[in-house]
Design a protein around this motif. Structure first.
Motif, PDB file in Angstrom:
ATOM      1  N   ASN A 156      20.340  31.587  36.689  1.00 53.38           N
ATOM      2  CA  ASN A 156      21.801  31.721  36.608  1.00 53.38           C
ATOM      3  C   ASN A 156      22.510  30.570  35.886  1.00 53.38           C
ATOM      4  O   ASN A 156      23.700  30.667  35.606  1.00 53.38           O
ATOM      5  CB  ASN A 156      22.379  31.866  38.014  1.00 53.38           C
ATOM      6  N   THR A 181      27.866  31.993  31.619  1.00 55.07           N
ATOM      7  CA  THR A 181      27.748  33.452  31.497  1.00 55.07           C
ATOM      8  C   THR A 181      27.026  34.069  32.689  1.00 55.07           C
ATOM      9  O   THR A 181      27.537  34.985  33.339  1.00 55.07           O
ATOM     10  CB  THR A 181      27.017  33.820  30.195  1.00 55.07           C
ATOM     11  N   SER A 182      25.831  33.583  33.002  1.00 58.14           N
ATOM     12  CA  SER A 182      25.044  34.177  34.088  1.00 58.14           C
ATOM     13  C   SER A 182      25.628  33.889  35.463  1.00 58.14           C
ATOM     14  O   SER A 182      25.364  34.627  36.421  1.00 58.14           O
ATOM     15  CB  SER A 182      23.596  33.675  34.016  1.00 58.14           C
ATOM     16  N   LYS A 204      28.707  34.189  35.939  1.00 58.32           N
ATOM     17  CA  LYS A 204      29.849  35.123  35.941  1.00 58.32           C
ATOM     18  C   LYS A 204      31.203  34.421  35.876  1.00 58.32           C
ATOM     19  O   LYS A 204      32.206  34.928  36.384  1.00 58.32           O
ATOM     20  CB  LYS A 204      29.792  36.034  37.181  1.00 58.32           C
ATOM     21  N   VAL A 205      31.248  33.237  35.267  1.00 58.67           N
ATOM     22  CA  VAL A 205      32.527  32.531  35.139  1.00 58.67           C
ATOM     23  C   VAL A 205      32.909  32.292  33.682  1.00 58.67           C
ATOM     24  O   VAL A 205      33.907  31.634  33.397  1.00 58.67           O
ATOM     25  CB  VAL A 205      32.498  31.173  35.892  1.00 58.67           C
ATOM     26  N   CYS A 210      34.610  32.455  30.251  1.00 60.25           N
ATOM     27  CA  CYS A 210      35.914  32.934  29.800  1.00 60.25           C
ATOM     28  C   CYS A 210      36.365  32.050  28.638  1.00 60.25           C
ATOM     29  O   CYS A 210      35.831  30.963  28.429  1.00 60.25           O
ATOM     30  CB  CYS A 210      36.956  32.910  30.925  1.00 60.25           C
ATOM     31  N   THR A 249      34.319  32.768  42.584  1.00 58.95           N
ATOM     32  CA  THR A 249      33.115  33.375  42.014  1.00 58.95           C
ATOM     33  C   THR A 249      31.912  32.468  42.193  1.00 58.95           C
ATOM     34  O   THR A 249      30.828  32.915  42.594  1.00 58.95           O
ATOM     35  CB  THR A 249      33.322  33.675  40.523  1.00 58.95           C
ATOM     36  N   GLU A 287      28.368  33.137  44.215  1.00 57.49           N
ATOM     37  CA  GLU A 287      27.076  33.081  43.521  1.00 57.49           C
ATOM     38  C   GLU A 287      26.138  32.070  44.179  1.00 57.49           C
ATOM     39  O   GLU A 287      24.957  32.365  44.406  1.00 57.49           O
ATOM     40  CB  GLU A 287      27.286  32.735  42.050  1.00 57.49           C
TER      41      GLU A 287
END
Length: 463
Positions: A303, A311-312, A314-315, A317, A359, A363
């Motif tokens: 992750n 990216t992995s 999930k943050v 941007c 997030t 995670e």
């Protein structure tokens, strides 16, 4: 250009004032009554106020010595110039005395010449030119002398509690043409408890990195194994395959693994090579996934890995003003009982820090890790068409003859410490950034040009 002419007339006086401040060593020391950051910082603040008073300004010193300022004009509202009198330690390898303020080749050498004593004096003398020419102002102007910018800016917390906020202003503690976007920063401490396990291979300790905002260039790991020779062999095979700089040796029946990377600033982790993450990649090949450490290592490899954009996790941007989110694993400290990790995240100015943290918490929970501590700094953003940005860029273009454009950065400047303040100079495009470097200097020509730019800027904001 009466302002510029006046500043030219004060050239020697400005140089002397800058030298007087640079000659005082003002690194943070143990605090004393009335000297919260030590004697050197206090002496420099007093000298700045003494210079200001001699120039005819009203001066004020906060009762406990946290800050001071020089003020000119009338009215309830004020325009601020935020400078700081403290400096970082001088370090080694100077060709001229770091507190000598000597002039060589039309450059003043010394710690603080560029960051931030010289530029602050340039702004003060810019205001002096306005005063001497009796130019009409509708607002007061305040040149603030901070004392703790290099080690936390705690003095500005005191200032913001006691003082009214400025309506506009700038800090001469950044770069030209102008910094209108500074990413938000989240430094997070991620911790996971580890259970001791009976295994053929275990990690006694792993230590890498010295600060969250630096890509770690070294990592040392002590590995206990029944077959140490096979671990040493595995390290060599893995390093050769991946092209990593890793060395292993047997010391006191354990394998000591040295991993080497390349350091870089935490705001640009893509420019470095992360020795901690290289190490975790290798450990993922020898540690069982069903152990507490194994699941932790596996999570970070899958992750985070060598990604620097989140990216992995999930943050990831990005936005137009400030670019992409950056993520850096800066410090790791793992032993048989606990895994500690510090991450440095810089997120775009239009993204929400709270959402990113939520997030990340979700995670990390997946591998049994928790966020125990967060150091937060919110983003700073002025739209390109805002009055403050357009005014400052107009002055920059008029005074330099070069087109001025606003840009965003991943780091944070002193501008974040006071409302309605923006980073503006003193470093010109193409000139070296010598902040915190050995042989720091400011070119006398640039010092004078800064005074002219700042004089016109102050007048445009306060007229």
């Amino acid at each position: 250009m009466e302002l510029n002419k006046k500043i030219d007339e004060m050239k020697e006086e400005l140089i002397k004032a800058s030298q007087e401040l640079v000659k005082i060593k003002s690194t943070e020391e143990e605090g004393k009554p009335g000297m919260p950051y030590g004697e050197g910082v206090a002496k420099t603040l007093d000298k700045a106020l003494e210079i200001s008073a001699a120039l005819g300004f009203h001066t004020y010193k906060e009762e406990d010595g946290y800050y001071g300022y020089a003020e000119y004009g009338e009215g309830e509202e004020y325009v601020a110039v935020l400078g700081h009198m403290d400096v970082v330690p001088e370090g080694d390898n100077w060709i001229h005395p770091p507190y000598g303020a000597e002039i060589h080749d039309d450059k003043i050498f010394g710690r603080g010449t560029l960051d931030d004593k010289g530029p602050t004096m340039a702004a003060l003398f810019g205001l002096k030119a306005i005063k001497d020419l009796n130019m009409p102002l509708s607002k007061k102007v305040r040149v603030i002398f901070g004392t703790n910018e290099e080690t936390g800016s705690a003095e500005m917390h005191v200032y913001n509690k006691k003082e009214k906020a400025p309506v506009s202003g700038f800090t001469p503690d950044a770069m030209y043409p102008l910094i209108n976007a500074e990413k938000g920063i989240r430094r997070i401490h991620v911790v996971k408890a580890l259970d001791s396990c009976n295994s053929d291979v275990s990690v006694k300790s792993l230590k890498g990195g010295i600060r969250p905002n630096m890509v770690p260039d070294k990592c040392e790991t002590v590995i206990a194994a029944k077959d140490t020779e096979s671990i040493v062999k595995a390290v060599k095979e893995f390093a050769d395959k991946m092209g990593y700089n890793m060395k292993a040796e047997i010391v006191n029946a354990d394998v000591v693994l040295h991993t080497f990377g390349v350091s870089a600033h935490g705001s640009m982790p893509e420019l470095g090579k992360n020795a901690v993450m290289y190490t975790l990649q290798f450990l993922g090949t020898i540690i069982k996934e069903d152990s507490a450490l194994g699941s932790y290592v596996d999570f970070f490899n899958k992750n985070v890995g060598l990604e620097t954009e989140g990216t992995s996790l999930k943050v990831a941007c990005e936005d137009k003003p400030s670019g992409k989110l950056s993520l850096n694993v800066g410090v790791a400290d793992i032993n048989e009982e606990k895994a500690d990790m510090w991450l440095d995240i810089r997120y775009p100015v239009t993204c929400k820090g709270e959402e990113i943290m939520n997030t990340l918490s979700e995670e990390f929970n997946k591998c049994g890790a928790k966020i125990e501590r967060v150091e937060a700094q919110d983003p700073l953003y002025f739209a390109e068409d805002s009055k403050l940005v357009t005014t400052l860029l107009k002055v920059y273009t008029e005074q330099t003859g070069k087109e001025g454009k606003a840009y965003g950065i991943g780091g944070g400047t002193y501008a974040k410490e006071l409302p309605n303040i923006i980073g503006f100079g003193p470093i010109f495009p193409g000139k070296p950034d010598l902040d915190h470097q050995a042989n720091e200097y400011i070119e006398i020509e640039d010092l004078i040009m800064n005074a002219k730019i700042y004089a016109h800027t102050i007048y445009e904001l306060a007229k």
